[in-house]
Design a protein around this motif. Sequence first.
Motif, PDB file in Angstrom:
ATOM      1  N   GLY A 136      -4.972 113.275  44.944  1.00 45.87           N
ATOM      2  CA  GLY A 136      -5.650 112.477  43.749  1.00 45.87           C
ATOM      3  C   GLY A 136      -7.345 111.939  45.745  1.00 45.87           C
ATOM      4  N   SER A 137      -6.583 111.958  46.261  1.00 42.74           N
ATOM      5  CA  SER A 137      -7.612 111.792  47.482  1.00 42.74           C
ATOM      6  C   SER A 137      -8.534 113.294  48.115  1.00 42.74           C
ATOM      7  CB  SER A 137      -7.262 110.971  48.405  1.00 42.74           C
ATOM      8  OG  SER A 137      -7.942 111.041  49.578  1.00 42.74           O
ATOM      9  N   MET A 138      -9.837 113.071  47.964  1.00 44.72           N
ATOM     10  CA  MET A 138     -10.612 113.904  49.361  1.00 44.72           C
ATOM     11  C   MET A 138      -9.878 113.960  50.271  1.00 44.72           C
ATOM     12  SD  MET A 138     -13.874 113.260  47.442  1.00 44.72           S
ATOM     13  CE  MET A 138     -14.685 111.396  48.176  1.00 44.72           C
ATOM     14  N   GLY A 139      -9.368 113.405  51.032  1.00 47.62           N
ATOM     15  CA  GLY A 139      -8.501 113.464  52.250  1.00 47.62           C
ATOM     16  C   GLY A 139     -10.204 112.080  53.437  1.00 47.62           C
ATOM     17  N   ARG A 140      -9.800 112.761  54.310  1.00 48.72           N
ATOM     18  CA  ARG A 140     -10.575 112.090  55.752  1.00 48.72           C
ATOM     19  C   ARG A 140     -12.283 113.186  56.486  1.00 48.72           C
ATOM     20  NH1 ARG A 140      -5.705 110.503  59.439  1.00 48.72           N
ATOM     21  NH2 ARG A 140      -6.285 108.783  59.553  1.00 48.72           N
ATOM     22  N   PRO A 141     -12.779 111.745  56.819  1.00 49.66           N
ATOM     23  CA  PRO A 141     -13.647 113.041  57.575  1.00 49.66           C
ATOM     24  C   PRO A 141     -13.571 113.971  58.186  1.00 49.66           C
ATOM     25  CG  PRO A 141     -13.985 110.675  57.730  1.00 49.66           C
ATOM     26  CD  PRO A 141     -13.058 110.831  57.301  1.00 49.66           C
ATOM     27  N   PHE A 142     -14.471 114.924  58.070  1.00 50.71           N
ATOM     28  CA  PHE A 142     -14.337 116.037  59.304  1.00 50.71           C
ATOM     29  C   PHE A 142     -15.090 115.184  61.208  1.00 50.71           C
ATOM     30  CE2 PHE A 142     -16.652 119.744  61.613  1.00 50.71           C
ATOM     31  CZ  PHE A 142     -14.866 120.410  61.691  1.00 50.71           C
ATOM     32  N   MET A 143     -14.197 116.071  61.931  1.00 48.93           N
ATOM     33  CA  MET A 143     -15.114 115.942  62.903  1.00 48.93           C
ATOM     34  C   MET A 143     -16.517 115.750  62.825  1.00 48.93           C
ATOM     35  SD  MET A 143     -12.801 118.421  64.683  1.00 48.93           S
ATOM     36  CE  MET A 143     -12.664 119.579  64.473  1.00 48.93           C
ATOM     37  N   GLY A 144     -17.322 114.329  63.863  1.00 46.46           N
ATOM     38  CA  GLY A 144     -18.483 114.512  63.724  1.00 46.46           C
ATOM     39  C   GLY A 144     -19.036 113.513  62.755  1.00 46.46           C
ATOM     40  N   VAL A 145     -18.536 113.318  61.737  1.00 47.21           N
ATOM     41  CA  VAL A 145     -18.727 112.822  60.371  1.00 47.21           C
ATOM     42  C   VAL A 145     -18.929 111.009  60.148  1.00 47.21           C
ATOM     43  CG1 VAL A 145     -18.646 113.344  57.555  1.00 47.21           C
ATOM     44  CG2 VAL A 145     -18.567 114.955  59.115  1.00 47.21           C
ATOM     45  N   THR A 146     -19.927 110.889  59.751  1.00 43.94           N
ATOM     46  CA  THR A 146     -19.171 109.157  59.381  1.00 43.94           C
ATOM     47  C   THR A 146     -19.824 108.782  58.384  1.00 43.94           C
ATOM     48  OG1 THR A 146     -20.523 108.638  62.030  1.00 43.94           O
ATOM     49  CG2 THR A 146     -19.954 107.132  60.223  1.00 43.94           C
ATOM     50  N   PRO A 147     -18.981 108.943  57.308  1.00 38.60           N
ATOM     51  CA  PRO A 147     -19.114 108.713  56.007  1.00 38.60           C
ATOM     52  C   PRO A 147     -19.032 106.441  55.910  1.00 38.60           C
ATOM     53  CG  PRO A 147     -16.609 109.897  56.106  1.00 38.60           C
ATOM     54  CD  PRO A 147     -17.834 108.991  57.518  1.00 38.60           C
ATOM     55  N   ASN A 153      -5.503 125.259  63.797  1.00 40.33           N
ATOM     56  CA  ASN A 153      -6.441 124.564  64.727  1.00 40.33           C
ATOM     57  C   ASN A 153      -6.791 124.267  64.935  1.00 40.33           C
ATOM     58  OD1 ASN A 153      -6.522 128.158  64.792  1.00 40.33           O
ATOM     59  ND2 ASN A 153      -8.279 127.954  62.871  1.00 40.33           N
ATOM     60  N   LEU A 154      -6.799 122.827  64.443  1.00 33.33           N
ATOM     61  CA  LEU A 154      -7.019 121.223  64.324  1.00 33.33           C
ATOM     62  C   LEU A 154      -5.477 120.580  65.132  1.00 33.33           C
ATOM     63  CD1 LEU A 154      -8.486 119.609  64.606  1.00 33.33           C
ATOM     64  CD2 LEU A 154      -8.264 119.076  62.154  1.00 33.33           C
ATOM     65  N   SER A 155      -5.279 120.672  65.687  1.00 27.90           N
ATOM     66  CA  SER A 155      -3.546 120.400  66.508  1.00 27.90           C
ATOM     67  C   SER A 155      -3.188 118.670  66.136  1.00 27.90           C
ATOM     68  CB  SER A 155      -3.388 121.058  67.159  1.00 27.90           C
ATOM     69  OG  SER A 155      -3.831 120.505  68.598  1.00 27.90           O
ATOM     70  N   ASP A 156      -4.555 117.813  66.312  1.00 27.21           N
ATOM     71  CA  ASP A 156      -4.600 116.468  66.826  1.00 27.21           C
ATOM     72  C   ASP A 156      -5.726 115.541  66.180  1.00 27.21           C
ATOM     73  OD1 ASP A 156      -4.681 113.710  67.740  1.00 27.21           O
ATOM     74  OD2 ASP A 156      -3.805 114.157  69.139  1.00 27.21           O
ATOM     75  N   TYR A 157      -5.567 115.458  65.187  1.00 27.45           N
ATOM     76  CA  TYR A 157      -6.871 114.378  64.098  1.00 27.45           C
ATOM     77  C   TYR A 157      -7.556 113.933  65.000  1.00 27.45           C
ATOM     78  CZ  TYR A 157      -9.441 112.958  60.913  1.00 27.45           C
ATOM     79  OH  TYR A 157     -10.787 112.197  59.816  1.00 27.45           O
ATOM     80  N   GLN A 158      -6.610 112.821  65.225  1.00 31.27           N
ATOM     81  CA  GLN A 158      -7.413 111.740  65.775  1.00 31.27           C
ATOM     82  C   GLN A 158      -7.968 112.068  67.722  1.00 31.27           C
ATOM     83  OE1 GLN A 158      -7.443 108.879  63.815  1.00 31.27           O
ATOM     84  NE2 GLN A 158      -9.211 108.447  65.568  1.00 31.27           N
ATOM     85  N   LYS A 159      -7.117 112.750  67.620  1.00 25.73           N
ATOM     86  CA  LYS A 159      -7.908 113.675  69.017  1.00 25.73           C
ATOM     87  C   LYS A 159      -9.631 113.856  68.920  1.00 25.73           C
ATOM     88  CE  LYS A 159      -6.391 115.976  73.581  1.00 25.73           C
ATOM     89  NZ  LYS A 159      -4.635 116.104  73.558  1.00 25.73           N
ATOM     90  N   ALA A 160      -9.138 114.920  67.811  1.00 23.08           N
ATOM     91  CA  ALA A 160     -10.611 115.432  68.046  1.00 23.08           C
ATOM     92  C   ALA A 160     -11.532 114.853  67.641  1.00 23.08           C
ATOM     93  CB  ALA A 160      -9.905 116.679  66.631  1.00 23.08           C
ATOM     94  N   ILE A 161     -11.158 114.401  66.601  1.00 24.90           N
ATOM     95  CA  ILE A 161     -12.143 112.880  65.623  1.00 24.90           C
ATOM     96  C   ILE A 161     -12.825 111.863  67.379  1.00 24.90           C
ATOM     97  CG2 ILE A 161     -12.431 110.357  64.712  1.00 24.90           C
ATOM     98  CD1 ILE A 161     -13.059 112.252  62.518  1.00 24.90           C
ATOM     99  N   ASP A 162     -12.022 111.514  67.968  1.00 24.80           N
ATOM    100  CA  ASP A 162     -12.529 110.829  69.068  1.00 24.80           C
ATOM    101  C   ASP A 162     -13.604 111.780  70.059  1.00 24.80           C
ATOM    102  OD1 ASP A 162     -11.120 108.968  68.375  1.00 24.80           O
ATOM    103  OD2 ASP A 162      -9.444 109.162  69.542  1.00 24.80           O
ATOM    104  N   ARG A 163     -13.342 113.092  70.485  1.00 23.52           N
ATOM    105  CA  ARG A 163     -13.898 113.302  71.274  1.00 23.52           C
ATOM    106  C   ARG A 163     -15.051 114.198  70.565  1.00 23.52           C
ATOM    107  NH1 ARG A 163      -9.454 115.958  75.290  1.00 23.52           N
ATOM    108  NH2 ARG A 163      -8.250 114.455  75.057  1.00 23.52           N
ATOM    109  N   PHE A 164     -15.314 114.580  69.309  1.00 19.38           N
ATOM    110  CA  PHE A 164     -15.994 115.346  69.044  1.00 19.38           C
ATOM    111  C   PHE A 164     -17.777 115.858  69.240  1.00 19.38           C
ATOM    112  CE2 PHE A 164     -18.447 118.040  65.638  1.00 19.38           C
ATOM    113  CZ  PHE A 164     -17.890 118.965  65.907  1.00 19.38           C
TER     114      PHE A 164
END
Length: 582
Positions: free
Chosen positions: A387-398, A19-30
């Motif tokens: 070992g990493s929890m991964g990267r932020p979900f869209m709309g999330v700024t950690p 469902n999420l095909s392009d992480y960076q694009k999604a993050i930038d636009r979300f």
Amino acid sequence: MDYEPIRKGDVSGFRVAPNLSDYQKAIDRFQWEDIHSDLDWLDNGKLNIAYEALDRHVNSPVRDKVALYWEGKGGEEEKYTFGDLSRLTNRFANVLTGLGVTKGDRVFTYMDRIPEAFVSLLGALKVGGVIGPLFSAFGPEAVRDRLGDCEGKILVTTPKLVNTIHEILDDLPALESIIIVERGEAGYELKNKEVSYERLMGGASEEFELVATDREDYAIIHYTSGTTGKPKGVVHVHEAIVGHYATAKYVLDLHPDDIYWCTADPGWVTGTSYGIFGPWSNGITQVVYEGGFGASRWYKVIEKYKVSVWYTAPTAIRMLMKAGDEVPKKHDLSSLRYLCSVGEPLNPEAVLWGEKVFGMPFHDNWWQTETGCIKIANYPIQDIRPGSMGRPFMGVTPGILDDNYEKELPPGEEGHLALRAGWPSMFRAYWNKPELYESRFKGGWYITGDKAIKDEDGYFWFVGRADDVINTGGHLVGPFEVESVLVEHPAVAEAGVIGVPDPIAMEVIMAFVSLKDGYEESEELMRDIKKFTRKKLHSVACPRKMKFLPGLPKTKSGKIMRRLLKARELGLPEGDVSTLEE
Ligand code: AMP
């Protein structure tokens, strides 16, 4: 960070397109508003979680799709379509209305994972009730603390568990009715304040006009542990469904043909956000297994129901690893296509074990009761750094903050994990504790209480808790709660509780106890103290290990120095002991 990344390659090789095909694009636009149009909403911008999870599907072909495959402890099987659940929850909403429940009243469930638990929770949301799901493993004190704190009006439970309630009934003046789910236990005699679920449901209409809740109306309370005081009620609103829906779709990658299994109990936020609301708002079929852990039993569930997406927890994965690689080979697990994990650090070996045994890694993700939905995750399309929890979900700024929560630290430095405040499923309150709630926010950040590191590529790595809260098998346990119970034992003068490492549960509870004058240290007394805690606490919160000490190390102001107990027990440096009272 020493493990080779797991490369995902081109999406053309995936069984289904993510469902999420392009992480960076999604993050930038979300923007969260983008998700709004995926939900149905009520008139005038109102929103109700139960409507989004069930009723909206009644006007689409999803109505006749199985929402719930239920398998009981004893192998009983039941199934319910979205249409069935919509009608049953209407009935339950009528039952509650008949009992005088109105918007804002607290309705608790206290039972095993049986279908009636799901019907009760969603039915209560339909009348605008605020739901409080409790683990059936809770002892009387745990139930009393929670119901007493937010003045629960209704409790739905079973004959097996109800005696616990009668022990504490005098302490719960706000509790008006106890709804007993008999489930075939014929001949149960109703007692004080009790009414029968089956009898009331039998006489209730299938038509119910859902209470039009506002997106900011309170909907869910989950209690969670802190370092001090009793557990606190984390309050979520109906708007949380926007977060549940979006993360279930893009992190758990749920697709219409999936059969999904979340192993969490609704007593824990994972069991509501992703064991009810996330999958059902997406119209996804899910399996609920009432029984407890068992490697063969769990694999049988996957095989029998052809589970394709599986969301579980590190302790369970480590227990499966312990059971060995031969057990899964005895089952056809070829239906699986995507594996996720949450609740505690997922060690790299466990991520890789998924690859070895199921042909796919476990995808770790991070969130908390307070955040309401997944905030940091590994995604189907992204390489995993084990070992990493991964990267932020869209709309999330950690961010990783310094000890004063003022400055953001650069990649590679360890600090406090914080999130820029403001998202749909963010908690809106600790019940009746406004100051405590405010204290969790600093300079526009929500302070999570975890310590972490961010790497150069924006992957987050969990380091540990910033406080004394113990994570045992994915359950947070506040040491104070356990200490309070220990000192209620007639022989105990003082108690200090810490977490000590364990290969399966990550940490287990260890108690240090000093005795009152006149009591002798003995194996028998230790057994008696442990037994005493089992009567009062959730089973995971009971001390697994215990030691007697003549006295406990304390600060000059009289606080037990758990940090020092831990350092001494584990042979670590004692650190600053300038405040120690000798
Ligand atoms: P709870 O509110 O009970 O769900 O517990 C939330 C806490 O569990 C977090 O603050 C973390 O300390 C821990 N936790 C949850 N998920 C993870 C994860 N993926 N890795 C490490 N710790 C986690």
